[in-house]
Design a protein around this motif. Structure first.
Motif, short mmCIF file in Angstrom:
data_model
loop_
_atom_site.label_atom_id
_atom_site.label_comp_id
_atom_site.label_asym_id
_atom_site.label_seq_id
_atom_site.Cartn_x
_atom_site.Cartn_y
_atom_site.Cartn_z
N MET A 160 0.81 -1.22 0.00
CA MET A 160 0.00 0.00 0.00
C MET A 160 0.85 1.27 0.00
O MET A 160 0.33 2.37 -0.21
N ASP A 161 2.15 1.14 0.26
CA ASP A 161 3.05 2.29 0.35
C ASP A 161 2.59 3.28 1.42
O ASP A 161 2.68 4.50 1.26
N MET A 162 2.06 2.74 2.52
CA MET A 162 1.61 3.56 3.63
C MET A 162 2.42 3.30 4.90
O MET A 162 1.98 3.61 6.00
N GLY A 163 3.60 2.72 4.74
CA GLY A 163 4.44 2.46 5.89
C GLY A 163 4.22 1.10 6.53
O GLY A 163 4.86 0.78 7.53
N GLY A 164 3.29 0.31 5.99
CA GLY A 164 3.05 -1.02 6.56
C GLY A 164 2.56 -0.94 7.99
O GLY A 164 1.83 -0.03 8.38
N SER A 165 2.98 -1.91 8.79
CA SER A 165 2.55 -1.95 10.19
C SER A 165 3.14 -0.81 11.01
O SER A 165 2.60 -0.43 12.05
N THR A 166 4.25 -0.25 10.55
CA THR A 166 4.87 0.87 11.27
C THR A 166 4.09 2.15 11.06
O THR A 166 4.02 3.01 11.95
#
Length: 345
Positions: A160-166
Motif C-alpha cells: 500500500m506504500d503507507m508504511g506497513g505496520s509501522t
C-alpha cells in the motif's frame, strides 16, 4: 414544553461555547508564562490537550449520527484514520518523495481536500450500498466494524506504500514551520479548538434545521417517515457523509500533534472506545459527547501510567455502569438534577 426545551438547548449551546473559548484562551495564556512559573504549561501538555480536542471532534461526529439519527457506527475510526493518513502523507512528502500515485498529496491544498474527500467518498459509497439495502440496527454496526477491520488489514500491507505496520512517522515540518517548535504546538492546539467549536456550531445548526427534525423522526419512527414520503436513505446518507468528513478533519489534526499514524487507528477497538465516550457523556446533546471524550481520555492518560493492563477492563466496566445506571449519560443526569431543582423550587 417545546419552548422550555428550546431555551435549555440554547443555554447549553452558549455555555459549551464559552467554556471551549475560555479553556483555549487559558491554555494559551498559561503556556505564555515563563517556564519557571508554577502555572506554566509546556509544549507536551499543550500537545496532549490538542489531542484531546481532536478526540472531542471525533465524538461529535459519532454523536451526530448515533444520537440524532439512531445509526450506531462501530467503524468511525476508519474515517478518522483516512484523514490522518492524508495529512501524514503530506507531512512525509516534506522530507522524502512519495510513491508516484501519492505525489499529488505533497501539495497542501490537495492534501487538505483529501482529508475530507477520502473519508467522505468512502462514506458515500458504503452508505449508499447499506442504506439502499435498508441495513439497520446491529447489522449496520457489524458491517461498519468489518469495514474498519478490512482497512486495518489492507493498510498493514507494505504494498500500500503507507508504511506497513509501522505507519507514517518522523514528521519534521508543516507549511514550512517546524513541528517541534513551541509555537507550532500552540497553533495546532488552537486550530483543533477552533475546529471543535465550528463543528459544534455546525452540528447544532443541522440538528435544529428541518434536516435535523427529519433525522430525529427517522430515529424514533422510520416507517412513519417513509410513509409520509421522505427518502430516508438520502437523509441517512447525507448525515453519514457529513459525519465522516468531520471525523477525517479530526484525524488530520491529530497526526501532527501526536507525530504518528499507523494501522492500529483502524482497529475496531478504537471505534468502540469512541462509542463509549459518547455514551458516557450523553447521546443527542453534542456537548455530552465533548464531555465524555475529554473525561474518558483524561482517565486513560492517568490510569494507563499506573495500571496499563487494567485499562481495558475499566473501560468495559465503565460502559456497563453507564448502560445500567446512566442510560442518558452524564448530560442526562445533569438534566434530571436540574429538573428536580426546578420542581423543588
Amino acid at each position: 414544553m417545546f419552548k422550555r426545551n428550546s431555551l435549555l438547548d440554547e443555554r447549553s449551546t452558549w455555555i459549551t461555547s464559552v467554556v471551549l473559548i475560555v479553556g483555549m484562551l487559558a491554555v494559551v495564556v498559561l503556556h505564555a508564562l515563563p517556564p519557571e512559573h508554577a502555572w506554566h504549561l509546556d509544549g507536551s501538555v499543550v500537545s496532549l490537550l490538542g489531542k484531546y480536542l481532536t478526540y472531542m471532534l471525533l465524538a461529535l461526529a459519532v454523536d451526530l449520527i448515533w444520537g440524532y439519527l439512531g445509526i450506531l457506527s462501530l467503524g468511525h475510526g476508519a474515517f478518522f484514520a483516512l484523514g490522518g493518513y492524508a495529512m501524514g502523507l503530506y507531512l512525509t512528502a516534506q522530507q522524502a518523495p512519495l510513491a508516484p500515485w501519492q505525489g499529488v498529496l505533497a501539495h497542501f491544498p490537495v492534501a487538505a481536500l483529501a482529508v475530507v474527500l477520502a473519508p467522505g467518498l468512502l462514506a458515500l459509497i458504503f452508505g449508499w450500498l447499506a442504506f439502499r439495502s435498508r441495513v439497520t440496527g446491529v447489522y449496520f454496526s457489524i458491517i461498519t466494524q468489518a469495514l474498519t477491520f478490512a482497512l486495518m488489514l489492507a493498510f498493514n500491507r507494505n504494498e500500500m506504500d503507507m508504511g506497513g505496520s509501522t505507519g507514517l512517522t518522523r514528521f519534521d515540518e508543516l507549511l514550512g514551520f517546524s513541528l517541534a517548535s513551541e509555537g507550532m504546538s500552540v497553533a495546532l492546539f488552537v486550530a483543533s479548538g477552533v475546529a471543535v467549536l465550528l463543528a459544534f456550531w455546525g452540528c447544532k445548526a443541522v440538528t435544529r434545521s428541518r434536516l435535523g427534525r427529519v433525522c430525529m423522526a427517522t430515529r424514533d419512527a422510520e416507517a412513519r417517515v417513509r410513509f409520509i414520503g421522505y427518502r430516508v436513505e438520502h437523509v441517512k446518507l447525507a448525515v453519514f457523509v457529513l459525519s465522516a468528513m468531520i471525523a477525517g478533519i479530526a484525524g488530520a489534526l491529530y497526526v501532527p500533534q501526536v507525530g504518528i499514524i499507523n494501522p492500529s487507528t483502524f482497529a475496531p477497538l478504537f471505534s468502540i472506545e469512541v462509542v463509549v465516550w459518547v455514551a458516557l457523556g450523553g447521546r443527542a446533546t453534542l456537548y455530552g459527547a465533548l464531555l465524555g471524550a475529554l473525561v474518558v481520555n483524561y482517565l486513560k492518560t492517568l490510569l494507563t501510567g499506573v495500571m496499563p493492563d487494567a485499562w481495558l477492563f475499566l473501560l468495559g466496566g465503565l460502559f456497563v455502569v453507564v448502560t445500567l445506571f446512566l442510560p442518558q449519560g452524564v448530560a442526562g443526569l445533569m438534566a434530571r438534577l436540574r429538573r428536580r431543582r426546578e420542581v423543588t423550587a
